[in-house]
Write a protein that holds these residues in place. Structure first.
Motif, PDB file in Angstrom:
ATOM      1  N   ASP A 229      -9.544   3.626   5.510  1.00  0.00           N
ATOM      2  CA  ASP A 229     -10.035   4.276   6.734  1.00  0.00           C
ATOM      3  C   ASP A 229      -9.093   4.032   7.908  1.00  0.00           C
ATOM      4  OD1 ASP A 229     -12.183   5.160   5.299  1.00  0.00           O
ATOM      5  OD2 ASP A 229     -13.556   3.585   5.982  1.00  0.00           O
ATOM      6  N   LEU A 230      -8.526   2.836   7.982  1.00  0.00           N
ATOM      7  CA  LEU A 230      -7.561   2.568   9.047  1.00  0.00           C
ATOM      8  C   LEU A 230      -6.321   3.425   8.887  1.00  0.00           C
ATOM      9  CD1 LEU A 230      -6.779   0.792  11.502  1.00  0.00           C
ATOM     10  CD2 LEU A 230      -5.769  -0.811   9.861  1.00  0.00           C
ATOM     11  N   LYS A 231      -5.880   3.609   7.647  1.00  0.00           N
ATOM     12  CA  LYS A 231      -4.695   4.434   7.394  1.00  0.00           C
ATOM     13  C   LYS A 231      -4.933   5.886   7.780  1.00  0.00           C
ATOM     14  CE  LYS A 231      -0.674   5.504   5.394  1.00  0.00           C
ATOM     15  NZ  LYS A 231      -0.684   6.946   5.666  1.00  0.00           N
ATOM     16  N   ALA A 232      -6.172   6.348   7.705  1.00  0.00           N
ATOM     17  CA  ALA A 232      -6.485   7.744   7.995  1.00  0.00           C
ATOM     18  C   ALA A 232      -6.517   8.050   9.481  1.00  0.00           C
ATOM     19  CB  ALA A 232      -7.827   8.121   7.355  1.00  0.00           C
ATOM     20  N   GLN A 233      -6.587   7.045  10.331  1.00  0.00           N
ATOM     21  CA  GLN A 233      -6.661   7.290  11.768  1.00  0.00           C
ATOM     22  C   GLN A 233      -5.287   7.663  12.316  1.00  0.00           C
ATOM     23  OE1 GLN A 233      -8.534   4.066  13.821  1.00  0.00           O
ATOM     24  NE2 GLN A 233     -10.443   4.232  12.665  1.00  0.00           N
ATOM     25  N   PRO A 234      -5.210   8.637  13.242  1.00  0.00           N
ATOM     26  CA  PRO A 234      -3.908   9.095  13.754  1.00  0.00           C
ATOM     27  C   PRO A 234      -3.094   7.988  14.409  1.00  0.00           C
ATOM     28  CG  PRO A 234      -5.665  10.632  14.359  1.00  0.00           C
ATOM     29  CD  PRO A 234      -6.329   9.420  13.780  1.00  0.00           C
ATOM     30  N   ARG A 235      -3.762   7.046  15.065  1.00  0.00           N
ATOM     31  CA  ARG A 235      -3.036   5.988  15.763  1.00  0.00           C
ATOM     32  C   ARG A 235      -2.288   5.083  14.796  1.00  0.00           C
ATOM     33  NH1 ARG A 235      -5.797   1.178  19.428  1.00  0.00           N
ATOM     34  NH2 ARG A 235      -3.838   0.068  19.899  1.00  0.00           N
ATOM     35  N   TRP A 236      -2.876   4.873  13.621  1.00  0.00           N
ATOM     36  CA  TRP A 236      -2.288   3.943  12.656  1.00  0.00           C
ATOM     37  C   TRP A 236      -1.611   4.646  11.493  1.00  0.00           C
ATOM     38  CZ3 TRP A 236      -2.251  -0.926  14.322  1.00  0.00           C
ATOM     39  CH2 TRP A 236      -3.192  -1.292  15.284  1.00  0.00           C
ATOM     40  N   LYS A 237      -1.694   5.954  11.437  1.00  0.00           N
ATOM     41  CA  LYS A 237      -1.134   6.683  10.309  1.00  0.00           C
ATOM     42  C   LYS A 237       0.377   6.533  10.222  1.00  0.00           C
ATOM     43  CE  LYS A 237      -1.231  11.241   8.152  1.00  0.00           C
ATOM     44  NZ  LYS A 237      -1.721  12.637   8.272  1.00  0.00           N
ATOM     45  N   THR A 238       1.051   6.587  11.378  1.00  0.00           N
ATOM     46  CA  THR A 238       2.504   6.462  11.375  1.00  0.00           C
ATOM     47  C   THR A 238       2.972   5.015  11.259  1.00  0.00           C
ATOM     48  OG1 THR A 238       2.503   6.427  13.804  1.00  0.00           O
ATOM     49  CG2 THR A 238       2.788   8.561  12.721  1.00  0.00           C
ATOM     50  N   ARG A 239       2.091   4.074  11.520  1.00  0.00           N
ATOM     51  CA  ARG A 239       2.469   2.661  11.425  1.00  0.00           C
ATOM     52  C   ARG A 239       2.336   2.116  10.011  1.00  0.00           C
ATOM     53  NH1 ARG A 239      -0.295   0.044  16.914  1.00  0.00           N
ATOM     54  NH2 ARG A 239       0.354   1.701  18.345  1.00  0.00           N
ATOM     55  N   MET A 240       1.455   2.720   9.218  1.00  0.00           N
ATOM     56  CA  MET A 240       1.268   2.296   7.833  1.00  0.00           C
ATOM     57  C   MET A 240       1.963   3.322   6.937  1.00  0.00           C
ATOM     58  SD  MET A 240      -2.761   1.288   8.308  1.00  0.00           S
ATOM     59  CE  MET A 240      -3.019   0.728   6.629  1.00  0.00           C
ATOM     60  N   LEU A 241       3.014   2.898   6.259  1.00  0.00           N
ATOM     61  CA  LEU A 241       3.877   3.835   5.546  1.00  0.00           C
ATOM     62  C   LEU A 241       3.270   4.328   4.241  1.00  0.00           C
ATOM     63  CD1 LEU A 241       7.310   2.048   6.083  1.00  0.00           C
ATOM     64  CD2 LEU A 241       6.241   3.840   7.464  1.00  0.00           C
ATOM     65  N   GLU A 242       2.465   3.513   3.581  1.00  0.00           N
ATOM     66  CA  GLU A 242       1.886   3.895   2.305  1.00  0.00           C
ATOM     67  C   GLU A 242       0.411   3.520   2.271  1.00  0.00           C
ATOM     68  OE1 GLU A 242       4.077   2.171  -0.866  1.00  0.00           O
ATOM     69  OE2 GLU A 242       5.901   3.324  -0.478  1.00  0.00           O
ATOM     70  N   LYS A 243      -0.267   3.979   1.226  1.00  0.00           N
ATOM     71  CA  LYS A 243      -1.670   3.627   1.068  1.00  0.00           C
ATOM     72  C   LYS A 243      -1.812   2.130   0.808  1.00  0.00           C
ATOM     73  CE  LYS A 243      -3.154   8.111  -0.720  1.00  0.00           C
ATOM     74  NZ  LYS A 243      -3.787   8.822  -1.858  1.00  0.00           N
ATOM     75  N   PRO A 244      -2.867   1.526   1.342  1.00  0.00           N
ATOM     76  CA  PRO A 244      -3.073   0.089   1.110  1.00  0.00           C
ATOM     77  C   PRO A 244      -3.249  -0.217  -0.365  1.00  0.00           C
ATOM     78  CG  PRO A 244      -4.446   0.888   2.911  1.00  0.00           C
ATOM     79  CD  PRO A 244      -3.868   2.098   2.261  1.00  0.00           C
ATOM     80  N   GLU A 245      -2.801  -1.397  -0.761  1.00  0.00           N
ATOM     81  CA  GLU A 245      -2.899  -1.839  -2.146  1.00  0.00           C
ATOM     82  C   GLU A 245      -3.797  -3.077  -2.226  1.00  0.00           C
ATOM     83  OE1 GLU A 245       1.016  -2.653  -3.444  1.00  0.00           O
ATOM     84  OE2 GLU A 245       1.664  -0.563  -3.424  1.00  0.00           O
ATOM     85  N   LEU A 246      -4.779  -3.017  -3.101  1.00  0.00           N
ATOM     86  CA  LEU A 246      -5.645  -4.166  -3.334  1.00  0.00           C
ATOM     87  C   LEU A 246      -5.073  -4.944  -4.519  1.00  0.00           C
ATOM     88  CD1 LEU A 246      -8.293  -5.574  -2.470  1.00  0.00           C
ATOM     89  CD2 LEU A 246      -9.437  -4.266  -4.275  1.00  0.00           C
ATOM     90  N   TRP A 247      -4.519  -6.112  -4.229  1.00  0.00           N
ATOM     91  CA  TRP A 247      -3.898  -6.906  -5.283  1.00  0.00           C
ATOM     92  C   TRP A 247      -4.927  -7.742  -6.056  1.00  0.00           C
ATOM     93  CZ3 TRP A 247       1.332  -9.093  -3.053  1.00  0.00           C
ATOM     94  CH2 TRP A 247       2.188  -8.012  -2.801  1.00  0.00           C
TER      95      TRP A 247
END
Length: 349
Positions: A229-247
């Motif tokens: 959900d954070l990655k989908a927000q316009p403010r953070w979309k350009t700051r997060m280069l890829e989809k989050p990974e759950l290790w």
């Protein structure tokens, strides 16, 4: 009628010769100094214009006004930072070369033998060999660091001697300002290893500790959904280069288990993304009634870092096919070729 103008011209020529004989050297020296200053200003102006053209061209392509807002940390930002660094180094080199040429020309005009000066300088350099080696080492190290793009103006680096933002790269000294505002002057020859945190990408790793009796599947789904959900927000979309990974689960103890989340970010945005993720994860987990013993950001090192470069993705190479080994037939006992022994009456030798 003809002799008067010739006499006047002769007197004028004598006066000019006398004047030049008295002030010629001073005028020539002043001309060399002025010419060197003008040449330096022109060269610096050209270098500055070229640097500005490159930087503004990159900004126009990205349709932004601030260099820090560039979207491509691997290409556009490096072009801007490296261009500015090379411009700074070229300005320093041009100034040194112009000063040396002007100084040599002035010595020639005032009658000092340049050959003698060079010979004397050679003798002095031989006496100061150890110090000269350090200076040459600093100069060569600075040039190689710039041309190999090890660091640039605006990079966040760790050179062991100092850590912070590179403010200037000279031909002998690099200026680094740390988080407390202290400006460090580091000799280029003393920089043996450069850790650059501004090239390419960075990774924010968040370890979430939850009570041992918690539903791990629910915890992992909440953590991953919050990051997505954070990655989908316009403010953070350009700051997060890829989809989050759950290790997944990282460790287990008597009181809690640790679940690790990794997010690839822009180099300068790792800490900002990590802070925002910790806030959102805390709120999301507490909304489900899950208490958090700890919620920390992790920086991997050594073998952990090397083994986790590609994250939790599966191996991209194809496995080597194995050929089943043929089973060998059971060995049968060989039949005797000689007849059996008949006892004492047998005549075989």
């Amino acid at each position: 009628m003809v002799t008067l103008p010739l006499a006047a011209a002769t007197d004028l020529s004598k006066d000019a010769s006398t004047f030049w004989g008295m002030w010629g050297v001073a005028i020539t020296v002043a001309g060399i100094i002025v010419g060197a200053i003008i040449l330096r200003v022109i060269i610096h102006f050209v270098i500055r214009r070229v640097v500005d053209q490159v930087v503004n061209g990159v900004k126009r392509k990205q349709n932004i006004d601030d260099t820090q807002a560039l979207d491509s940390p691997l290409k556009a930002v490096r072009v801007v930072q490296r261009t500015r660094t090379l411009g700074s180094v070229l300005n320093n080199i041009a100034s040194v070369v112009i000063i040396l040429i002007a100084f040599t020309s002035i010595l020639s005009e005032i009658g000092v033998s340049v050959v003698g000066v060079v010979s004397a300088a050679g003798v002095i350099a031989a006496g100061l060999a150890f110090g000269a080696q350090n200076v040459v080492k600093d100069l060569l190290s600075g040039l190689f660091m710039v041309f190999e793009d090890q660091l640039g103006v605006g990079d966040i680096v760790d050179v062991q001697l100092a850590s912070g933002v590179v403010e200037a790269v000279g031909i002998r000294v690099t200026q680094i300002r740390d988080v407390n505002g202290t400006l460090w002057f580091v000799r280029n020859g003393e920089i043996l290893r450069v850790g650059n945190m501004s090239q390419g990408w960075a990774r924010a790793i968040i370890d979430t500790a939850v009570p041992n009796g918690s539903d791990i599947d629910l915890v992992e789904s909440i953590i991953l959904k919050t990051a997505v959900d954070l990655k989908a927000q316009p403010r953070w979309k350009t700051r997060m280069l890829e989809k989050p990974e759950l290790w997944g689960m990282q460790s287990i103890s008597d009181s809690h288990v640790i679940v690790r989340l990794a997010v690839r970010t822009r180099s300068a945005e790792r800490d900002n993304v990590a802070r925002e993720l910790r806030i959102r994860l805390k709120k999301a987990l507490e909304a489900e009634g899950i208490s958090l013993p700890s919620l920390s950001s992790v920086i991997l090192s050594g073998f952990d870092e090397a083994n986790s470069i590609k994250g939790a993705r599966p191996v991209e190479t194809q496995p080597t096919p194995t050929v089943p080994r043929a089973r060998r037939a059971p060995r049968r006992p060989s039949t005797p070729t000689a007849p059996p022994f008949d006892g004492p009456g047998d005549n075989r030798a």
